[in-house]
Design an enzyme around this catalytic site. Structure first.
Site, PDB file in Angstrom:
ATOM      1  N   LYS A 204     -40.194 -28.504 -26.505  1.00  0.00           N
ATOM      2  CA  LYS A 204     -41.253 -29.460 -27.254  1.00  0.00           C
ATOM      3  C   LYS A 204     -42.212 -29.889 -25.863  1.00  0.00           C
ATOM      4  CE  LYS A 204     -40.922 -34.438 -28.518  1.00  0.00           C
ATOM      5  NZ  LYS A 204     -40.060 -35.514 -29.020  1.00  0.00           N
ATOM      6  N   GLU A 210     -34.994 -25.583 -17.031  1.00  0.00           N
ATOM      7  CA  GLU A 210     -34.244 -24.624 -17.414  1.00  0.00           C
ATOM      8  C   GLU A 210     -34.926 -23.485 -18.212  1.00  0.00           C
ATOM      9  OE1 GLU A 210     -33.649 -27.870 -17.510  1.00  0.00           O
ATOM     10  OE2 GLU A 210     -31.428 -28.353 -16.985  1.00  0.00           O
ATOM     11  N   GLY A 265     -35.859 -34.537 -29.847  1.00  0.00           N
ATOM     12  CA  GLY A 265     -35.205 -33.116 -29.321  1.00  0.00           C
ATOM     13  C   GLY A 265     -34.083 -32.878 -30.597  1.00  0.00           C
ATOM     14  N   ARG A 266     -33.005 -34.158 -30.388  1.00  0.00           N
ATOM     15  CA  ARG A 266     -31.781 -33.779 -30.955  1.00  0.00           C
ATOM     16  C   ARG A 266     -31.850 -33.824 -32.551  1.00  0.00           C
ATOM     17  NH1 ARG A 266     -32.116 -37.815 -27.529  1.00  0.00           N
ATOM     18  NH2 ARG A 266     -31.773 -39.840 -28.142  1.00  0.00           N
ATOM     19  N   GLU A 351     -25.995 -38.752 -27.155  1.00  0.00           N
ATOM     20  CA  GLU A 351     -27.238 -38.883 -26.355  1.00  0.00           C
ATOM     21  C   GLU A 351     -28.027 -40.055 -26.953  1.00  0.00           C
ATOM     22  OE1 GLU A 351     -29.686 -35.464 -24.014  1.00  0.00           O
ATOM     23  OE2 GLU A 351     -30.652 -35.896 -25.904  1.00  0.00           O
ATOM     24  N   HIS A 382      -3.129 -25.894 -33.208  1.00  0.00           N
ATOM     25  CA  HIS A 382      -2.308 -25.330 -32.208  1.00  0.00           C
ATOM     26  C   HIS A 382      -2.717 -25.718 -30.900  1.00  0.00           C
ATOM     27  CE1 HIS A 382      -0.134 -22.727 -35.312  1.00  0.00           C
ATOM     28  NE2 HIS A 382      -1.249 -23.051 -35.862  1.00  0.00           N
ATOM     29  N   LYS A 502     -32.094 -34.778 -13.223  1.00  0.00           N
ATOM     30  CA  LYS A 502     -33.176 -34.090 -13.032  1.00  0.00           C
ATOM     31  C   LYS A 502     -33.899 -34.248 -11.959  1.00  0.00           C
ATOM     32  CE  LYS A 502     -34.437 -33.646 -17.889  1.00  0.00           C
ATOM     33  NZ  LYS A 502     -35.639 -33.657 -18.917  1.00  0.00           N
TER      34      LYS A 502
HETATM   35  C1  G6Q Z   1     -32.954 -34.599 -27.021  1.00  0.00           C
HETATM   36  C2  G6Q Z   1     -33.544 -34.551 -25.446  1.00  0.00           C
HETATM   37  C3  G6Q Z   1     -33.225 -33.157 -24.902  1.00  0.00           C
HETATM   38  C4  G6Q Z   1     -34.267 -32.106 -25.190  1.00  0.00           C
HETATM   39  C5  G6Q Z   1     -34.127 -31.100 -23.943  1.00  0.00           C
HETATM   40  C6  G6Q Z   1     -35.236 -29.866 -24.207  1.00  0.00           C
HETATM   41  O1  G6Q Z   1     -33.100 -35.288 -27.960  1.00  0.00           O
HETATM   42  O2  G6Q Z   1     -34.672 -34.910 -25.694  1.00  0.00           O
HETATM   43  O3  G6Q Z   1     -32.074 -32.601 -25.151  1.00  0.00           O
HETATM   44  O4  G6Q Z   1     -34.271 -31.762 -26.324  1.00  0.00           O
HETATM   45  O5  G6Q Z   1     -34.330 -31.705 -22.599  1.00  0.00           O
HETATM   46  O6  G6Q Z   1     -36.557 -30.658 -23.948  1.00  0.00           O
HETATM   47  P1  G6Q Z   1     -37.799 -29.826 -24.501  1.00  0.00           P
HETATM   48  O7  G6Q Z   1     -37.717 -29.284 -25.846  1.00  0.00           O
HETATM   49  O8  G6Q Z   1     -38.966 -30.636 -24.004  1.00  0.00           O
HETATM   50  O9  G6Q Z   1     -37.674 -28.411 -23.455  1.00  0.00           O
END
Ligand code: G6Q
Length: 538
Positions: A204, A210, A265-266, A351, A382, A502
């Protein structure tokens, strides 16, 4: 919101709930199962194996009403800026609004035309990859797709890619690289051929450490393999809200699929973040998935709370968390295709509702987001079910299953489903000491072989896992989490808790690589840094 009324309603629910065991409740009412079952968007929820009766449910619904839930739902669907700490609307529901006359305004602008434009662009692009029309730099068709993203830009695509495998084009191979551990990327690159690989950089913000580190490493690998920077345009596309960052990376913005700040994001799987999924299953199936989401959305927005599936799941969760003090809940899919669903839900729930201050910034005096965990059945049986059956902790469980399998092999599916149903029966009804004795269990073993029962479960059953029922299932949990956030009076759509780590990682990184590290940390962190540097000879 009337807080006193809300918690008084929970007290009332608890008094009624503690009166009888699940076994007693079933014994006194042969019609119980039917009374506590609802249907929505292809799913049946049987919640009769809970510590509830009509009066408990009535009191729980009062909690929802005292929390102004109806108004809050409307605020979300109509684009109010309910993500207050980030000053954003929360409109993942607009992404799958299939109403042809839909209009959803954000700051006075209808967002639906843009949503559909992006979907069409994704459709065209995925078609061209699926049909082999999109060619790599050397003129070869794409065979391998590597999605590089993390968190919300990874967990949904991975989970859905597995869930909808029966609908996927099998000659395309998908890889999902998220971890900044180089092993993750290296293992994917070992499997693919550069000439036939498409990288989707899904981020996003397009600044996530990462993802950007992995994307840069993948780009360098591709350039090295194909011998030219010009190859990047044919092998990299982006999914992002940040056009400037995308073009700075070297991806042509015409190969960027956008989304908007009002998609968390989620909650972003049904946005362009689902591009890898659309390539796998095709536009038609993707649209069916959106339709499933939308059916659950409509149900959530319009059904009375007493018959509202996400609301019921949420209220039961609150009964166990805040009434009985349950610390966690377990999600147990009896469908191998849903193997990553519990992991996906961890982010969605934990989250969103892992917060300890309320919407006024005051510390809450009650438990909020529970710990969510789970594994596919029957593997869990199990492994950890022992604790659920006979341990000291209360762990409410959601059992999820499908009547028809995509892969009938002899009587395997009957056996799977027999286990599925039997577990909820065993958890609810247990086995008394007398029943053990009647079976001839020696007296010295009776205590060990007794099952207390009265362990609550929800059963979610659909005919088959299809794109449509899959979409509805995801939406069900999204809305459940939303409802709980409202009742707990917390903000479910920000995630400030991930920031501190972070920031600190940046400081540590500079000490790991610097010629003369500052070592301004605590003694433990300094010791770890020193040990690492020594081990690698730095
Ligand atoms: C989700 C969070 C988080 C996000 C990641 C990736 O709700 O905001 O998990 O999706 O940190 O972020 P980017 O899509 O900006 O790389």
């Amino acid at each position: 919101m009337n807080n006193d009324m809300k918690w008084a309603a929970l007290d009332e629910a608890m008094v009624a709930s503690s009166r009888k065991t699940i076994k007693e409740l079933f014994a006194e009412d042969p019609g119980r199962a039917e009374k506590f079952t609802v249907e929505a968007a292809g799913w049946m929820l049987d919640y009769s194996k809970n510590r509830i009766d009509k009066s408990v449910m009535k009191a729980l619904v009062k909690m929802a009403e005292a929390s102004d839930l109806k108004e809050e739902i409307e605020k979300m669907f109509t684009g109010a800026k309910i993500n207050v700490t980030e000053n954003r609307a929360v409109l993942h529901t607009a992404l799958r609004n299939c109403d042809k006359d839909a209009k959803v305004l954000v700051d006075g602008k209808d967002v639906i035309p843009e949503v559909r434009k992006v979907l069409d662009a994704m459709g065209e692009f995925s078609d061209s990859v699926r049909k082999g029309q999109w060619k790599g730099y050397t003129g070869k068709k794409i065979k391998y797709i590597v999605n590089i993203g993390i968190g919300g830009s990874d967990l949904g695509p991975v989970m859905a890619n597995i869930a909808l495998t029966p609908y996927a084009k099998r000659n395309l191979k998908f890889y999902f690289v998220s971890n900044v551990d180089s092993t993750h990327l290296a293992e994917a690159l070992r499997e693919v051929k550069a000439q036939e690989t498409l990288f989707i950089v899904a981020s996003k913000t397009f600044t996530t450490q990462e993802t950007m580190s992995n994307a840069e490493a993948a780009r360098a690998w591709l350039i090295e393999k194909l011998g030219s920077k010009d190859a990047v345009a044919k092998h990299f596309v982006a999914v992002s809200t940040a056009a400037d960052e995308v073009s700075a990376f070297g991806i042509d913005v015409k190969n960027m699929f956008g989304f908007w700040d009002w998609v968390g994001g989620r909650y972003s799987l049904p946005s362009a973040i689902g591009l890898s999924l659309m390539i796998a299953i095709g536009r038609k199936n993707y649209d069916k998935m959106l339709k499933g989401y939308w059916k659950m959305d409509k149900h959530f927005r319009t059904a009375k709370f007493e018959k509202n599936m996400p609301v019921i799941l949420a209220l039961l969760g609150i009964l166990y968390s805040n009434g009985y003090g349950a610390e966690s809940y377990c999600v147990l899919p009896y469908d191998q295709y849903l193997s990553r669903f519990p992991a996906y839900l961890q982010q969605m729930d934990m989250e969103s509702n892992g917060k300890s201050v309320d919407r006024d910034g005051n510390e809450v005096e009650y438990a909020t987001g529970p710990i969510e965990w789970g594994e596919p059945g029957t593997n869990g049986q199990h492994a950890f079910y022992q604790l659920i059956h006979q341990g000291t902790r209360l762990i409410p469980c959601d059992f999820i299953g499908c009547s028809k399998t995509h892969n009938p092999i002899s009587d395997l599916h009957d056996k799977l489903m027999a286990n599925f149903f039997a577990q909820t029966e065993a958890l609810a009804f247990g086995k008394t000491a007398d029943e053990c004795r009647a079976e001839g269990v020696p007296e010295e073993l009776v205590a060990f072989k007794t099952f207390e029962g009265n362990r609550p479960t929800n059963t979610l059953l659909t005919d088959q896992l299809t794109p449509e029922t899959f979409g509805a299932l995801v939406a069900l949990y999204e809305h459940k989490v939303f409802v709980q956030g409202i009742i707990w009076n917390i903000y479910s759509f920000d995630q400030w808790g991930v920031q501190l780590g972070k920031v600190l990682a940046k400081g540590v990184l500079s000490d790991l690589v610097a010629e003369k590290p500052s070592m301004k940390h605590d003694s433990s962190t300094n010791q770890l840094i020193a040990r690492y540097r020594k081990a690698i000879g730095r």
